[in-house]
Design an enzyme around this catalytic site. Sequence first.
Site, short mmCIF file in Angstrom:
data_model
loop_
_atom_site.label_atom_id
_atom_site.label_comp_id
_atom_site.label_asym_id
_atom_site.label_seq_id
_atom_site.Cartn_x
_atom_site.Cartn_y
_atom_site.Cartn_z
CG ASP A 71 25.71 85.82 33.47
OD1 ASP A 71 24.64 85.66 34.10
OD2 ASP A 71 26.63 84.96 33.49
CD GLU A 136 23.41 80.03 35.09
OE1 GLU A 136 23.10 78.85 35.30
OE2 GLU A 136 23.62 80.47 33.94
#
Length: 379
Positions: A71, A136
């Site tokens: 991500d 994250e």
Amino acid sequence: MAEAAATLRLTRELIARRSITPKDEGCQDLLSRRLSRLGFTVEPVRRGEVSNLWARRGTSSPLLCFVGHTDVVPTGPLEHWHSDPFVPTERDGKLFGRGAADMKTSIAAFVVAVEDFLAKHPSHQGSIALLITSDEEGPAVDGTVRVVELLKSRGERIDYCLVGEPTCAAKLGDTIKNGRRGSLSGTLRVKGIQAHIAYPHLGKNPVHLVAPALAEFAATEWDKGNESFPPTTWQISNIHGGTGADNVIPGEVEIKFNFRFGTASTADVLKQRVHAALDRYGLDYKLDWTVSAVPYLTPRGKLVDALSATIRDVTGAAPEVSTTGGTSDGRFIAEICSEVVEFGPVNATIHKLNEHIDLAAIEPLREIYLRLLVRLLAS
């Protein structure tokens, strides 16, 4: 230079996927296919909107695990990018795109390094794993922490862990992270009495009441730090009070603040000191706490020494071993691994417009990861 071309090609494929947190947009499927061909047992771990991947090859120890996230943060204003952030673009010796530095290049370098290592050392000792998440950059509640919980429930431990976060300050190889500070946040609400501002005797201004305590906190030396961590810091992030009108004394003020702390203090001690001060000022308050990270530290040992030597061999740099910066998923891995380090590209453009990585840094990064595998697992 086939490996360098392969790393760049995979990096470009990953950047081209709009994996804005918590979306993965097929990045992990791409990685899974490549790892499966290498004999990895690939285990998707889906939690809510979050995609996680646990891939392991081998069952013996030691287990070396590479950790990363697919991500990325939002792009910000597209008109201020010089090229589409999800169209990987090479110019002026750099590769531009969201995630180029944080941290799709590291993930590509992991995979290509593992491919090269297995081609040269098919009968290596120990095991290799990759733990990849799409959570994250977001709340980090359904990502790496969930995979760690799963591994703990099965009694699986990791011997060596490398997180591919962008750690370097000026050039590739200048910094290794061997720990991170903890993060303790507070939301403080102080009550007063709302009134017309022209009649202050009829009200009680909570901003005025809490101001001395805030000044005290800002001036406090919470600890002196230690050989591994800098002193604890306290910072206000938000203050909100009032109705928006300029003639009303607010009835309540809300202050959000954060501690970044090492091992010289604990979250409980910091909480106690804050409450003691607020009580001393006689405030009518409510305080909610959130511990989003506890500090972790990997002392100098086999992993730190092996990575430092590998970086010197590839780049000629003598890396600083540091615990500075924000939090990372290393804090979760530390629960099942005694040796956790972070190493990746230069972090100067992460989360910024026109994020990029030097093209010349991609091959050395892959080579460092490859040589670390050789040092730790080659038979």
